[in-house]
Design an enzyme around this catalytic site. Structure first.
Site, PDB file in Angstrom:
ATOM      1  NE  ARG A  62      57.406  -4.248  29.008  1.00 12.61           N
ATOM      2  CZ  ARG A  62      56.589  -3.660  28.141  1.00 12.61           C
ATOM      3  NH1 ARG A  62      56.940  -2.560  27.555  1.00 12.61           N
ATOM      4  NH2 ARG A  62      55.398  -4.167  27.895  1.00 12.61           N
ATOM      5  CB  THR A  63      59.332 -10.607  30.920  1.00 12.99           C
ATOM      6  OG1 THR A  63      58.740  -9.544  31.666  1.00 12.99           O
ATOM      7  CG2 THR A  63      59.906 -11.634  31.879  1.00 12.99           C
ATOM      8  CE  LYS A  90      49.948 -29.945  17.259  1.00 17.40           C
ATOM      9  NZ  LYS A  90      51.095 -30.712  16.770  1.00 17.40           N
ATOM     10  NE  ARG A 112      55.219 -13.244  31.768  1.00 18.24           N
ATOM     11  CZ  ARG A 112      55.312 -11.932  31.551  1.00 18.24           C
ATOM     12  NH1 ARG A 112      54.662 -11.391  30.527  1.00 18.24           N
ATOM     13  NH2 ARG A 112      56.028 -11.156  32.329  1.00 18.24           N
ATOM     14  CG  HIS A 140      57.035 -10.422  36.899  1.00 23.56           C
ATOM     15  ND1 HIS A 140      58.226 -10.973  36.448  1.00 23.56           N
ATOM     16  CD2 HIS A 140      56.555  -9.680  35.864  1.00 23.56           C
ATOM     17  CE1 HIS A 140      58.438 -10.575  35.208  1.00 23.56           C
ATOM     18  NE2 HIS A 140      57.440  -9.803  34.832  1.00 23.56           N
TER      19      HIS A 140
HETATM   20  C1  NCD Z   1      53.858  -7.194  33.760  1.00 25.26           C
HETATM   21  C2  NCD Z   1      53.429  -8.653  33.820  1.00 25.26           C
HETATM   22  O1  NCD Z   1      53.370  -9.364  32.811  1.00 25.26           O
HETATM   23  O2  NCD Z   1      53.204  -9.069  34.933  1.00 25.26           O
HETATM   24  N1  NCD Z   1      54.638  -6.866  32.674  1.00 25.26           N
HETATM   25  C3  NCD Z   1      55.984  -7.129  32.679  1.00 25.26           C
HETATM   26  O3  NCD Z   1      56.406  -8.251  32.832  1.00 25.26           O
HETATM   27  N2  NCD Z   1      56.818  -6.096  32.547  1.00 25.26           N
HETATM   28  C4  NCD Z   1      52.750  -6.254  34.015  1.00 25.26           C
HETATM   29  C5  NCD Z   1      51.537  -6.254  33.124  1.00 25.26           C
HETATM   30  O4  NCD Z   1      51.332  -7.125  32.308  1.00 25.26           O
HETATM   31  O5  NCD Z   1      50.746  -5.317  33.295  1.00 25.26           O
END
Ligand code: NCD
Length: 314
Positions: A62-63, A90, A112, A140
């Site tokens: 999703r993100t 690497k 991320r 987040h």
């Molecule tokens: C979350 C994350 O990656 O922090 N997911 C997201 O970004 N919607 C939650 C998760 O991974 O459980």
């Protein structure tokens, strides 16, 4: 859009850095962008000529996709790198990777990473605006903002609400951003989960830790469940997933303790039948897919706001 207000942030590192005014402004901006996604031609020229790079060192559906969709709907050029196919495999360090990417002059880097603080560190090494798309167990922010947008849309306000968050709070960057955000906007956040998955200093963030599920959920306006982050647990912190589902899983009976118009939320990915039962996830009170839709609008707003503060777009 809010008048007489100037968005003061070059980077989006966490909800911790945002004031209630900033959050209000981001949500208002996101609402104004939402309509673009329902047009037959879903594209505006606002960020034409801007370069956005998605740098994902952890899995994401999703993100990552919604940052890309958001960037493309605003006509920015967007590129994505996944750790599995990058030179990180690497042995290249994060700083070297970021410096090499920065040498291509992107306007915004979305990152991320499993290391809490990775996006903050990068602000010292690259000129681009940095957006934190999830750093370890820390924050987040775009998820916190899309959660607030979703609740605001359904409830018409954020102040005076009871938000229950159930599950693995310890490892959840979503929970941390939500606790910070909802409390800044005047909601009360009540959490419950296995003792081993509740951080000791949670009240410092403004949340109330409950000793049973009923107290957390009673008369809540929102019931949010979280996935158990098995990938962040070195030692087993739970007896078994079956027991977890029995004691902490959100069922229809649990939701019935909340207000009749309570919203059911989950950031995804859902482990159906463990933290959330399928009939609740797909039930009439669930706004889980609204969260996903709002993720695009919030990310359009964040890209617009951070790039509005970039000299290159001036
Ligand atoms: C979350 C994350 O990656 O922090 N997911 C997201 O970004 N919607 C939650 C998760 O991974 O459980």
């Amino acid at each position: 859009m809010t008048t007489g207000y100037f968005f003061p942030h070059r980077h989006i590192l966490g909800i911790d850095h945002l004031s209630a005014d900033d959050i209000h402004h981001i949500l208002t901006t996101a609402k104004s962008f939402k309509e673009i996604s329902s047009r037959p031609i879903k594209k505006v020229p606002t960020l034409r000529g801007n370069t956005i790079i998605n740098l994902f060192f952890e899995p994401s559906t999703r993100t990552r996709l919604s940052f890309e969709v958001a960037a493309k709907r605003m006509s920015a050029d967007t590129f994505s790198i996944a750790a599995a196919t990058s030179s990180a495999t690497k042995g290249e360090t994060l700083i070297d990777t970021a410096r090499n990417i920065a040498a291509m002059n992107p306007d915004t880097l979305i990152i991320r990473h499993a290391f809490s603080g990775a996006p903050h560190m990068l602000t010292r090494y690259v000129d681009a605006a940095i957006i934190n798309a999830g750093d370890g167990t820390h924050e987040h922010p775009s998820q916190g903002l899309l959660d607030m947008l979703t609740v605001h849309e359904h409830k018409g306000r954020l102040d005076g609400l009871k938000i229950a968050i159930i599950g693995d709070i310890l490892h959840s960057r979503v929970a941390h951003s939500d606790i910070l955000g909802f409390t800044k906007m005047g909601s009360g956040v009540f959490v419950y989960g296995p003792g081993t998955l509740i951080p000791r200093d949670l009240d410092r963030l403004g949340a109330t830790v409950c000793s049973n599920l009923e107290d957390a959920v009673a008369d809540a306006d929102v019931v949010m469940t979280l996935r158990i982050q098995k990938e962040r647990q070195n030692d087993p912190l739970l007896p078994s997933l079956r027991e977890y589902a029995q004691r902490f899983g959100v069922t229809r009976d649990v939701v019935a303790l909340a207000r009749p118009d309570a919203l059911v939320m989950h950031p995804g990915p859902i482990n159906r039948g463990i933290e959330l039962m399928p009939d609740v996830a797909d039930g009439s009170q669930s706004v889980i897919l609204d969260q996903v839709t709002n993720g695009v609008a919030v990310r359009m707003a964040l890209l617009y706001l951070v790039m509005g503060n970039t000299p290159a777009t001036g």
